[in-house]
Write a protein that holds these residues in place. Structure first.
Motif, PDB file in Angstrom:
ATOM      1  N   GLU A  41       0.829  -1.195   0.000  1.00 44.36           N
ATOM      2  CA  GLU A  41       0.000   0.000   0.000  1.00 44.36           C
ATOM      3  C   GLU A  41       0.868   1.251   0.000  1.00 44.36           C
ATOM      4  O   GLU A  41       2.038   1.220   0.388  1.00 44.36           O
ATOM      5  CB  GLU A  41      -0.930   0.001   1.215  1.00 44.36           C
ATOM      6  N   ARG A  42       0.279   2.332  -0.442  1.00 42.95           N
ATOM      7  CA  ARG A  42       0.971   3.602  -0.453  1.00 42.95           C
ATOM      8  C   ARG A  42       1.256   4.063   0.977  1.00 42.95           C
ATOM      9  O   ARG A  42       0.366   4.074   1.826  1.00 42.95           O
ATOM     10  CB  ARG A  42       0.135   4.636  -1.199  1.00 42.95           C
ATOM     11  N   GLU A  43       2.491   4.460   1.232  1.00 45.80           N
ATOM     12  CA  GLU A  43       2.916   4.851   2.567  1.00 45.80           C
ATOM     13  C   GLU A  43       3.341   6.310   2.615  1.00 45.80           C
ATOM     14  O   GLU A  43       3.988   6.812   1.697  1.00 45.80           O
ATOM     15  CB  GLU A  43       4.099   4.001   3.041  1.00 45.80           C
ATOM     16  N   PHE A  44       3.019   6.939   3.704  1.00 46.55           N
ATOM     17  CA  PHE A  44       3.437   8.308   3.944  1.00 46.55           C
ATOM     18  C   PHE A  44       4.935   8.384   4.173  1.00 46.55           C
ATOM     19  O   PHE A  44       5.507   7.551   4.884  1.00 46.55           O
ATOM     20  CB  PHE A  44       2.692   8.863   5.161  1.00 46.55           C
ATOM     21  N   VAL A  45       5.565   9.398   3.592  1.00 45.95           N
ATOM     22  CA  VAL A  45       6.992   9.617   3.766  1.00 45.95           C
ATOM     23  C   VAL A  45       7.259  10.927   4.496  1.00 45.95           C
ATOM     24  O   VAL A  45       7.929  10.957   5.527  1.00 45.95           O
ATOM     25  CB  VAL A  45       7.733   9.615   2.419  1.00 45.95           C
ATOM     26  N   SER A  92      -5.851   9.573   2.062  1.00 49.38           N
ATOM     27  CA  SER A  92      -7.170  10.087   1.750  1.00 49.38           C
ATOM     28  C   SER A  92      -7.330  11.564   2.035  1.00 49.38           C
ATOM     29  O   SER A  92      -8.317  12.168   1.613  1.00 49.38           O
ATOM     30  CB  SER A  92      -8.233   9.301   2.525  1.00 49.38           C
ATOM     31  N   ALA A  93      -6.380  12.164   2.722  1.00 51.81           N
ATOM     32  CA  ALA A  93      -6.484  13.571   3.075  1.00 51.81           C
ATOM     33  C   ALA A  93      -6.160  14.506   1.917  1.00 51.81           C
ATOM     34  O   ALA A  93      -6.536  15.679   1.960  1.00 51.81           O
ATOM     35  CB  ALA A  93      -5.555  13.877   4.247  1.00 51.81           C
ATOM     36  N   TYR A  94      -5.490  14.023   0.896  1.00 54.41           N
ATOM     37  CA  TYR A  94      -5.007  14.869  -0.185  1.00 54.41           C
ATOM     38  C   TYR A  94      -5.947  14.877  -1.383  1.00 54.41           C
ATOM     39  O   TYR A  94      -6.543  13.854  -1.726  1.00 54.41           O
ATOM     40  CB  TYR A  94      -3.613  14.424  -0.617  1.00 54.41           C
ATOM     41  N   SER A  95      -6.025  16.022  -2.027  1.00 51.69           N
ATOM     42  CA  SER A  95      -6.927  16.200  -3.153  1.00 51.69           C
ATOM     43  C   SER A  95      -6.268  15.991  -4.509  1.00 51.69           C
ATOM     44  O   SER A  95      -6.939  15.606  -5.471  1.00 51.69           O
ATOM     45  CB  SER A  95      -7.535  17.607  -3.119  1.00 51.69           C
ATOM     46  N   ALA A 133       1.738  14.845  -3.433  1.00 56.80           N
ATOM     47  CA  ALA A 133       0.326  15.130  -3.232  1.00 56.80           C
ATOM     48  C   ALA A 133       0.153  16.513  -2.627  1.00 56.80           C
ATOM     49  O   ALA A 133       1.054  17.039  -1.972  1.00 56.80           O
ATOM     50  CB  ALA A 133      -0.306  14.074  -2.315  1.00 56.80           C
ATOM     51  N   ALA A 134      -1.020  17.085  -2.842  1.00 61.37           N
ATOM     52  CA  ALA A 134      -1.310  18.412  -2.317  1.00 61.37           C
ATOM     53  C   ALA A 134      -2.763  18.505  -1.892  1.00 61.37           C
ATOM     54  O   ALA A 134      -3.639  17.843  -2.456  1.00 61.37           O
ATOM     55  CB  ALA A 134      -1.003  19.483  -3.363  1.00 61.37           C
TER      56      ALA A 134
END
Length: 123
Positions: free
Chosen positions: A44-48, A108-111, A97-98
Motif C-alpha cells: 500500500e501507499r505509505e506516507f513519507v 485520503s487527506a489529499y486532493s 500530493a497536495a
C-alpha cells in the motif's frame, strides 16, 4: 485544478542519495500541505513526509527521520525530498500530493496527486 509533476527518481545503491522534485501548477494555495508518499510493488501507499506550504512546518514518517528532508521553494512552486542513506525497502514509486489536510500522513487527506517518479535502490 492543481497539477503536480515529479522528477528526480532513478537508480541508486543502498546507502546512496537522491533528490526528488515536485513542481506544482494551476490553482495552488499557500495553505496547502504538500506530501510525499511511496508505493512499493505489492504494498500500500505509505506516507513519507509532508510540509505546510506557508509555515514550512514538516512531518516525517518515523522510518525516515534524520535521513530525509522535505523542503519547498516558493518562487519555483516546487517541493523537494532530499533522501540520503537510502535502503532497499525504500524503493518504489514516489508520488507528490497536495491539499488542505487535517492529517498529513493519510493518503485520503489529499486532493491532488502526481503520477510519481520511480526510485530503485539496489542491494
Amino acid at each position: 485544478q492543481v497539477q503536480l509533476v515529479e522528477s528526480g527518481g532513478g537508480l541508486v545503491q543502498a546507502g546512496g542519495s537522491l533528490r526528488l522534485s515536485c513542481a506544482a501548477s494551476g490553482r495552488t494555495f499557500n495553505w496547502y500541505t504538500m506530501g510525499w508518499f511511496r508505493q512499493a510493488p505489492g504494498k500500500e501507499r505509505e506516507f513519507v513526509a509532508a510540509i505546510q506550504w506557508n509555515t514550512g512546518g514538516t512531518t516525517y514518517a518515523d522510518s525516515v527521520k534524520g535521513r530525509f528532508t522535505i523542503s519547498r521553494d516558493h518562487a519555483k512552486n516546487t517541493v523537494y525530498l532530499q533522501m540520503i542513506s537510502l535502503r532497499p525497502e525504500e524503493a518504489g514509486v514516489y508520488c507528490c500530493a497536495a491539499g488542505v489536510v487535517a492529517d498529513s500522513s493519510r493518503v485520503s487527506a489529499y486532493s491532488y496527486w502526481g503520477q510519481g517518479t520511480q526510485v530503485t535502490v539496489s542491494s
